[in-house]
Design an enzyme around this catalytic site. Structure first.
Site, PDB file in Angstrom:
ATOM      1  N   ASP A  90      -3.834  39.248 -23.633  1.00 21.58           N
ATOM      2  CA  ASP A  90      -4.648  38.218 -23.594  1.00 21.58           C
ATOM      3  C   ASP A  90      -5.794  39.093 -23.652  1.00 21.58           C
ATOM      4  OD1 ASP A  90      -5.024  40.392 -22.013  1.00 21.58           O
ATOM      5  OD2 ASP A  90      -4.111  38.999 -19.943  1.00 21.58           O
ATOM      6  N   ASP A 270       3.859  32.004 -20.587  1.00 20.27           N
ATOM      7  CA  ASP A 270       4.541  33.699 -19.519  1.00 20.27           C
ATOM      8  C   ASP A 270       4.171  33.122 -18.648  1.00 20.27           C
ATOM      9  OD1 ASP A 270       1.483  34.818 -19.126  1.00 20.27           O
ATOM     10  OD2 ASP A 270       1.279  33.651 -20.597  1.00 20.27           O
TER      11      ASP A 270
END
Length: 376
Positions: A90, A270
């Site tokens: 991320d 996720d």
């Protein structure tokens, strides 16, 4: 590099294949979260054994600890953590914005106090791209502002969500420009924002589509909003994402959320839920959830899930898992995590098979009926 092959569809559900620099990912897929470079309680060997194809790393936390110098000495995150399959990182945006009053946002980026030692730090689209280049993750996420559901105890207004989303769009262009300047050989995903407002989501997607990202993510969901709002936005956005690119729903969620996401057209998921819940003794099974601390399991010789082929279910009883949890043994957290992640990955295997055989609607009905037995 990223190559996406859409193998077949069943309604909006998609069966695909993503080829990345460190391997091939069959979609729909769940990606275990390895915040600090490890999926909590799991070794890379165990992740391989349960069928993990790709894991997450956290740019923000790895930047702070161990630091880029350490990762760079290992020529990237893969060698550092002993994982040779794909990794998605991320951008660090979500963690920075989670700091609340400890950070200051400007057009340039975000200034904040390090949660490790209080040092003043600055993160921008360019710096996020530079960090992720050093990590050498297969999928890089643009730096964005995750629009909160609530501001000052009330839902974000249309104006607030629009301002946040438009800055994320400007940051998306800067992220892409820096990604290209660095000649990063991996893939870059854009993130659709816009809060709970469909028109803002459409504006975000239109702006991102001009930048030709390798894939598209849906951000800003599962951030405290009611479930019906999450599903409304998901079902609006997912079918509108470019059909020739992977679709990623960030930070979601329960098994039911994953199946609903697939039905809407999502390829990648996720969430920390299976690992975090495992450590707290909350286990997912085909026939509902199990709270292993409950006294009902004290003398139960059955496995958690008789339909499950994971190491935990093949070898240990509910009574033993109950005992480990009650006495606080580390093995309990490990066995619970092995099971929960295996369950999530097996669910995605069954989803892929159902889409291939064009029986996803039947699968979804049976899944809901099985899970409706509730919590034990």
């Amino acid at each position: 590099m990223l190559n996406f092959e859409l193998i077949t569809t069943d309604g909006n559900a998609r069966r695909g294949r993503v080829t990345l620099n460190h391997g091939v990912v069959e979609t729909p897929i769940f990606m275990p979260v390895g915040t600090y470079g490890s999926v909590k309680a799991m070794s890379p060997l165990e992740l391989n054994e349960i069928g993990a194809q790709i894991i997450l790393g956290n740019t923000f936390h790895l930047w702070l600890r161990p630091g880029l110098d350490v990762v760079n000495a290992h020529e990237g995150l893969h060698r550092f953590i002993g994982w040779d399959k794909p990794i998605l990182t991320d951008s660090g945006g979500f963690q920075v914005f989670s700091l609340g009053d400890l950070r200051k946002i400007t057009e340039d980026g975000v200034t904040f106090a390090s949660p490790v030692n209080g040092d003043k730090l600055f993160l921008s689209p360019e710096i996020s791209m530079q960090i992720q280049r050093t990590l050498n993750s297969d999928i890089v996420m643009q730096f964005d502002e995750c629009t909160p559901y609530e501001i000052d105890g009330r839902p974000a207004t249309h104006e607030e969500a629009a301002k946040s989303m438009r800055m994320s769009l400007r940051w998306a262009r800067r992220s892409r420009d820096e990604f290209e300047r660095l000649a990063n050989p991996n893939a870059l995903f854009g993130i659709v924002q816009g809060g709970m407002y469909e028109d803002l989501r459409d504006e975000s997607l239109a702006g991102l589509s001009e930048l030709d990202f390798h894939g598209f993510a849906i951000g800003g969901l599962s951030v405290g909003e009611p479930k019906e709002d999450m599903m409304r936005v998901l079902e609006h956005v997912a079918p509108r994402l470019p059909a020739n690119k992977p679709h990623y729903l960030m930070g979601v969620g329960t098994p039911e959320d994953l199946v609903a996401g697939v039905a809407a057209g999502v390829d990648m998921f996720d969430c920390v839920m299976p690992t975090r819940n495992a450590r707290n003794g909350w286990l997912f099974t085909r026939y509902g959830d199990v709270k292993i601390k409950n006294a009902a399991h004290r003398n139960d010789p059955r496995p958690l899930d008789e339909s499950c082929a994971c190491y935990t279910c093949r070898n240990f009883s509910r009574a033993y898992l109950h005992h480990l949890h009650r006495v606080g043994e580390i093995l309990g957290a490990r066995l619970n995590t092995i099971h929960n992640l295996h369950y999530y990955l097996q669910l995605m295997r069954e989803v892929r098979e159902a889409i291939e055989q064009h029986r996803f609607a039947d699968f979804r009905r049976q899944f809901a009926a099985d899970r409706a037995r509730g919590t034990q």
